[in-house]
Structures are given as C-alpha cells and as structure tokens.
Design a protein around this motif. Structure first.
Motif, PDB file in Angstrom:
ATOM      1  N   THR A 163      -8.120 -51.969 -49.191  1.00  0.00           N
ATOM      2  CA  THR A 163      -8.074 -53.346 -48.694  1.00  0.00           C
ATOM      3  C   THR A 163      -8.936 -54.258 -49.565  1.00  0.00           C
ATOM      4  N   PHE A 164     -10.099 -53.743 -49.924  1.00  0.00           N
ATOM      5  CA  PHE A 164     -11.000 -54.487 -50.820  1.00  0.00           C
ATOM      6  C   PHE A 164     -10.281 -54.811 -52.138  1.00  0.00           C
ATOM      7  N   ILE A 165      -9.674 -53.787 -52.733  1.00  0.00           N
ATOM      8  CA  ILE A 165      -8.974 -53.993 -54.016  1.00  0.00           C
ATOM      9  C   ILE A 165      -7.812 -54.970 -53.824  1.00  0.00           C
ATOM     10  N   LEU A 176     -19.358 -55.092 -43.987  1.00  0.00           N
ATOM     11  CA  LEU A 176     -20.018 -55.142 -45.300  1.00  0.00           C
ATOM     12  C   LEU A 176     -18.986 -55.157 -46.432  1.00  0.00           C
ATOM     13  N   VAL A 177     -17.953 -54.318 -46.315  1.00  0.00           N
ATOM     14  CA  VAL A 177     -16.961 -54.274 -47.403  1.00  0.00           C
ATOM     15  C   VAL A 177     -16.153 -55.577 -47.435  1.00  0.00           C
ATOM     16  N   ALA A 178     -15.833 -56.114 -46.253  1.00  0.00           N
ATOM     17  CA  ALA A 178     -15.090 -57.389 -46.218  1.00  0.00           C
ATOM     18  C   ALA A 178     -15.946 -58.504 -46.831  1.00  0.00           C
ATOM     19  N   THR A 228     -20.293 -64.349 -48.435  1.00  0.00           N
ATOM     20  CA  THR A 228     -19.500 -63.360 -47.691  1.00  0.00           C
ATOM     21  C   THR A 228     -18.464 -64.013 -46.778  1.00  0.00           C
ATOM     22  N   LYS A 229     -18.327 -65.351 -46.798  1.00  0.00           N
ATOM     23  CA  LYS A 229     -17.409 -66.088 -45.915  1.00  0.00           C
ATOM     24  C   LYS A 229     -17.531 -65.578 -44.471  1.00  0.00           C
ATOM     25  N   PRO A 230     -18.714 -65.772 -43.869  1.00  0.00           N
ATOM     26  CA  PRO A 230     -19.003 -65.094 -42.594  1.00  0.00           C
ATOM     27  C   PRO A 230     -18.058 -65.424 -41.447  1.00  0.00           C
ATOM     28  N   ARG A 231     -17.509 -66.648 -41.432  1.00  0.00           N
ATOM     29  CA  ARG A 231     -16.639 -66.980 -40.295  1.00  0.00           C
ATOM     30  C   ARG A 231     -15.303 -66.263 -40.387  1.00  0.00           C
ATOM     31  N   VAL A 232     -14.744 -66.203 -41.594  1.00  0.00           N
ATOM     32  CA  VAL A 232     -13.478 -65.472 -41.760  1.00  0.00           C
ATOM     33  C   VAL A 232     -13.718 -63.990 -41.464  1.00  0.00           C
ATOM     34  N   VAL A 233     -14.821 -63.461 -42.019  1.00  0.00           N
ATOM     35  CA  VAL A 233     -15.102 -62.036 -41.828  1.00  0.00           C
ATOM     36  C   VAL A 233     -15.332 -61.717 -40.344  1.00  0.00           C
ATOM     37  N   ALA A 251      -1.191 -58.797 -46.721  1.00  0.00           N
ATOM     38  CA  ALA A 251      -1.239 -57.385 -46.332  1.00  0.00           C
ATOM     39  C   ALA A 251      -2.690 -56.887 -46.258  1.00  0.00           C
ATOM     40  N   SER A 252      -3.557 -57.410 -47.114  1.00  0.00           N
ATOM     41  CA  SER A 252      -4.970 -56.999 -47.051  1.00  0.00           C
ATOM     42  C   SER A 252      -5.634 -57.552 -45.806  1.00  0.00           C
ATOM     43  N   GLY A 253      -5.370 -58.840 -45.543  1.00  0.00           N
ATOM     44  CA  GLY A 253      -5.967 -59.470 -44.366  1.00  0.00           C
ATOM     45  C   GLY A 253      -5.478 -58.839 -43.076  1.00  0.00           C
ATOM     46  N   ILE A 313     -12.401 -72.673 -60.067  1.00  0.00           N
ATOM     47  CA  ILE A 313     -11.423 -73.329 -59.177  1.00  0.00           C
ATOM     48  C   ILE A 313     -12.159 -73.957 -57.994  1.00  0.00           C
ATOM     49  N   ASP A 314     -13.118 -73.211 -57.430  1.00  0.00           N
ATOM     50  CA  ASP A 314     -13.866 -73.725 -56.279  1.00  0.00           C
ATOM     51  C   ASP A 314     -14.598 -75.027 -56.621  1.00  0.00           C
ATOM     52  N   ALA A 315     -15.023 -75.135 -57.891  1.00  0.00           N
ATOM     53  CA  ALA A 315     -15.757 -76.341 -58.289  1.00  0.00           C
ATOM     54  C   ALA A 315     -14.868 -77.579 -58.286  1.00  0.00           C
ATOM     55  N   ALA A 341     -12.577 -80.080 -53.114  1.00  0.00           N
ATOM     56  CA  ALA A 341     -13.601 -80.639 -52.222  1.00  0.00           C
ATOM     57  C   ALA A 341     -14.043 -79.618 -51.169  1.00  0.00           C
ATOM     58  N   ARG A 342     -13.079 -78.858 -50.635  1.00  0.00           N
ATOM     59  CA  ARG A 342     -13.377 -77.899 -49.571  1.00  0.00           C
ATOM     60  C   ARG A 342     -14.321 -76.791 -50.024  1.00  0.00           C
ATOM     61  N   THR A 343     -14.267 -76.441 -51.319  1.00  0.00           N
ATOM     62  CA  THR A 343     -14.999 -75.262 -51.783  1.00  0.00           C
ATOM     63  C   THR A 343     -16.124 -75.582 -52.773  1.00  0.00           C
ATOM     64  N   VAL A 385     -16.666 -61.241 -54.148  1.00  0.00           N
ATOM     65  CA  VAL A 385     -15.953 -61.096 -55.432  1.00  0.00           C
ATOM     66  C   VAL A 385     -14.958 -62.247 -55.586  1.00  0.00           C
ATOM     67  N   ASN A 386     -14.307 -62.622 -54.471  1.00  0.00           N
ATOM     68  CA  ASN A 386     -13.378 -63.756 -54.533  1.00  0.00           C
ATOM     69  C   ASN A 386     -14.122 -65.024 -54.985  1.00  0.00           C
ATOM     70  N   CYS A 387     -15.319 -65.233 -54.442  1.00  0.00           N
ATOM     71  CA  CYS A 387     -16.109 -66.419 -54.845  1.00  0.00           C
ATOM     72  C   CYS A 387     -16.483 -66.343 -56.323  1.00  0.00           C
TER      73      CYS A 387
HETATM   74  C1  LIG Z   1     -11.873 -55.101 -44.706  1.00  0.00           C
HETATM   75  C2  LIG Z   1     -11.693 -55.830 -45.949  1.00  0.00           C
HETATM   76  C3  LIG Z   1     -12.153 -55.192 -47.206  1.00  0.00           C
HETATM   77  C4  LIG Z   1     -11.141 -57.052 -45.890  1.00  0.00           C
HETATM   78  C5  LIG Z   1     -10.951 -57.892 -47.051  1.00  0.00           C
HETATM   79  C6  LIG Z   1      -9.887 -58.851 -46.779  1.00  0.00           C
HETATM   80  C7  LIG Z   1     -10.399 -60.224 -46.660  1.00  0.00           C
HETATM   81  C8  LIG Z   1     -11.850 -60.549 -46.829  1.00  0.00           C
HETATM   82  C9  LIG Z   1      -9.513 -61.131 -46.389  1.00  0.00           C
HETATM   83  C10 LIG Z   1      -9.940 -62.511 -46.192  1.00  0.00           C
HETATM   84  C11 LIG Z   1      -8.836 -63.456 -46.336  1.00  0.00           C
HETATM   85  C12 LIG Z   1      -9.372 -64.741 -46.840  1.00  0.00           C
HETATM   86  C13 LIG Z   1     -10.814 -65.071 -46.817  1.00  0.00           C
HETATM   87  C14 LIG Z   1      -8.573 -65.577 -47.326  1.00  0.00           C
HETATM   88  C15 LIG Z   1      -9.050 -66.843 -47.892  1.00  0.00           C
HETATM   89  O1  LIG Z   1      -8.156 -67.153 -48.859  1.00  0.00           O
HETATM   90  P1  LIG Z   1      -8.678 -67.605 -50.273  1.00  0.00           P
HETATM   91  O2  LIG Z   1      -9.587 -66.548 -50.786  1.00  0.00           O
HETATM   92  O3  LIG Z   1      -7.500 -67.954 -51.074  1.00  0.00           O
HETATM   93  O4  LIG Z   1      -9.461 -68.902 -49.799  1.00  0.00           O
HETATM   94  P2  LIG Z   1     -10.476 -69.850 -50.522  1.00  0.00           P
HETATM   95  O5  LIG Z   1      -9.659 -70.910 -51.166  1.00  0.00           O
HETATM   96  O6  LIG Z   1     -11.265 -70.377 -49.361  1.00  0.00           O
HETATM   97  O7  LIG Z   1     -11.291 -69.039 -51.483  1.00  0.00           O
END
Ligand SMILES: CC(C)=CCC/C(C)=C/CC/C(C)=C/COP(=O)(O)OP(=O)(O)O
Ligand code: HEM
Length: 299
Positions: A129-131, A61-63, A22-27, A154-156, A77-79, A82-84, A69-71
């Motif tokens: 925002t989620f989408i 919760l939605v963030a 859930t990337k708790p620090r960003v959230v 714009a979502s952030g 790519i994350d693999a 080094a950071r991810t 989903v991003n993960c």
């Molecule tokens: C309220 C709601 C639904 C909010 C959702 C918006 C949201 C979670 C924005 C977060 C922005 C974010 C984590 C960017 C990281 O960039 P990246 O994903 O490119 O970074 P990474 O390389 O670390 O994955």
C-alpha cells in the motif's frame, strides 16, 4: 528560564512540521477504516486488543510515512498551489533529507511493528500500500493520467483489508467488499475538490480530470460514481455481512451523495462543490461507523 523556553520553541516547531508531513487528518480517517476492518473481522466478540493496538499504530505510522514521501516528491508542485503552499517543505521548514530520514524511520518502525506484533501478511500488504501511494500514484500516475486517482485509489482503499488481515491473518471476500466501498468513493471524493481547484491543478501542470476533460464531463463522472457507490455500499447487506442498521444508513448516506452529485451536475457552484467534498468525508466516516454499530447491534 527564558533561554530554556527559547530552546524548546524550535523543537516544538520541528515536531509540528514533521506531524504536518504525515497529513494527520487524512491518515486519521484511513486508520479509522482500518480499525473498523479489525472489529468486523471477528464474527462475534472482540478482537485481541494487543493486536488491534499494534496494528493501529503500525498502519498509522506507515500511512504517515507514505504521506511524507508524497510531500517530498511533490514539493515543487505544492509550492505552486494555494492549498498546499504552506506545507513544511515548500515553506523551507524541513529539507528533503530530513523528510526522507523521517519517513524511513517512521515507516520502518511501523512495518517492523506489523511484522513482529501483528503478522507478516499485514506487513507485506501495508508495504504494498505504501509503494502504491508513495511511488506508483505519486511519482508515476499523478503526473501521467486523469485516471490517476481511480487507479491510485486502490491504495487508499486498502486500510480495511489491512485491518482484516491483522486480526485474521487472511483476506476474505468480506474484506474485499470494504475495499470496493472506498475504491468507488474516492473518485467523487476527489473530483468534487478538483472541480473548485481546477485552475490550481492546471497551473501545477497536473492532468486532473476537470483539467483534461472539462468541468461538465467531470460532474457527470462524479454523478455516475455516486450511483456505483450506492450499489457497492449495499453489497455488505446483500452478502449478509451486515444487517438492517447498516442498510438504512448506507441507503441514506449514499442517497444523499447522489443528490449532491445530481445538484452539482444541474446547477454547479464552487460553494456546492465544496459542500459535496465535505459531505464525502462525512459519508465515509458515518458509513464505517454504521458498519461497526450494525456488527454489534443486530436487529
Ligand atoms: C496504510 C497506508 C500505507 C496508506 C497509504 C495510503 C495513503 C496515505 C493514502 C492517502 C490518500 C491521500 C492523502 C490522497 C491525497 O492525494 P494527493 O496526495 O494527490 O493530495 P495532495 O495534493 O494534497 O498532495
Ligand atoms: C487517491 C486517493 C485520494 C485522493 C487523490 C485524495 C485527495 C484529497 C485532497 C486533495 C484533499 C485535500 C483537501 C484540502 O486540502 O482542502 C483530501 C482531503 C481529505 N481526504 Fe482524500 N484523497 C484520496 C483518498 C482518501 C482516502 C482513502 C481517505 C480516507 C479513507 C481520504 C480522506 C481525506 C480526509 C479526511 C481529508 C480532509 C483533510 C483535511 O481536512 O485536512 N482521502 N483528499
């Protein structure tokens, strides 16, 4: 007793892996900005605390679900980076199905909390925002264009608007000013990081600005965006939404951001880029804290 402890270990590990998704620090910073939007939305006094609580948990919760989903989408790519690389999916600690199910449940609970205990508008805006982040930014924009983070920003930038809508049931011009602040803040926030992570983004095949247009151009863009950010952060004072406490804080914080960006442009080092990235986090946190203090302590 020993067996019991052994049984608990994997469960706790699983829990910590789900939390990491859930990337708790960003959230936390996202939720902080949303909560401040809730308090600013009432001209005086306090918002309904039941609504504040439900909206805060719902948005968090939605963030968190969006981050998961991003993960999921970016696990390959994350693999590579080094950071991810130590995230739960590339490490094989959770699988794609678990992540999808987790995100569905957590996001679903969050959205239904918003719908039933806050208001439908907030639920729809949060879903949008989620989408915007989990699908439009992550799937389409990020691999396609160096403007990915400008558009995806714009979502952030939505959290204070969500907070505002939660408390008032509408989106006002003041809420849009708060949106603009985070929108203008995102490029220097991200590109400061991308400057000292350029090789990794190149290796992962992502068209981030320093990869496609070079470091010098990116440093110029960071500087120009800090100028825009300075102007945008003055707007809440100019529109009389905020007073002097805010104006002085905004001028100092955004002025410092400009100085960082100027130094980055004139005398670049990875160390300075790291400091600039870290400062961006202080900038936004303290700026929103100043908006709140100013709202209740009028000079
Ligand atoms: C309220 C709601 C639904 C909010 C959702 C918006 C949201 C979670 C924005 C977060 C922005 C974010 C984590 C960017 C990281 O960039 P990246 O994903 O490119 O970074 P990474 O390389 O670390 O994955
Ligand atoms: C498209 C928009 C954004 C992009 C591309 C982006 C990118 C990033 C990246 C890549 C990191 C990781 C840094 C690292 O691992 O060292 C990061 C960290 C962070 N971002 Fe952003 N960001 C965006 C928007 C936001 C927004 C809107 C907020 C909050 C309002 C935010 C808050 C944070 C925080 C708090 C961290 C630090 C996390 C930590 O210390 O682990 N970001 N950002």
């Amino acid at each position: 007793m020993k067996a019991l402890r052994l049984d608990r270990q994997p469960f706790q590990l699983k829990l910590s892996n789900y939390l990491q998704l859930t990337k708790p620090r960003v959230v936390s910073l996202i939720v902080f900005c949303a909560v401040i939007g809730m308090f600013l939305a009432v001209p005086s006094g306090l918002p309904d605390m039941g609504v504040v609580l439900a909206a805060t948990v719902g948005i968090a919760l939605v963030a968190g679900a969006a981050a998961a989903v991003n993960c999921l989408v970016e696990q390959k790519i994350d693999a590579v980076m080094a950071r991810t690389r130590a995230r739960p999916l590339p490490r094989g600690e959770v699988n794609s199905f678990e992540t999808l199910a987790f995100s569905g449940v957590v996001g679903g609970v969050g959205l239904s909390m918003l719908y039933h205990w806050v208001n439908p508008l907030t639920m729809w805006l949060t879903l949008g925002t989620f989408i915007g982040y989990a699908i439009i930014y992550t799937v389409f924009l990020k691999p396609a264009t160096p403007q990915n983070i400008v558009i995806g920003g714009a979502s952030g930038a939505m959290p204070p608007v969500l907070g505002w809508a939660a408390v008032t049931g509408e989106v006002s011009a003041d809420a849009l000013l708060l949106f603009l602040i985070i929108f203008a803040w995102t490029p220097p926030h991200f590109w400061a990081l991308a400057l000292y992570r350029t090789q990794e983004y190149a290796k992962a095949g992502l068209p981030m600005l320093p990869v496609t247009h070079g470091a010098e151009y990116t440093r110029l863009q960071v500087f120009l965006y800090t100028l825009i950010l300075f102007a945008v952060t003055v707007l809440p004072f100019a529109s009389r939404m905020s007073g002097w406490i805010y104006l002085v804080s905004a001028a100092v914080l955004s002025g410092m951001f400009i100085v960082y960006a100027w130094r980055l442009m004139r005398n670049y080092s990875d160390e300075l880029a790291k400091k600039t990235f870290r400062f961006s986090l202080w900038h936004l946190s303290l700026l929103f804290a100043a908006l709140l203090v100013d709202h209740y302590v009028k000079l």
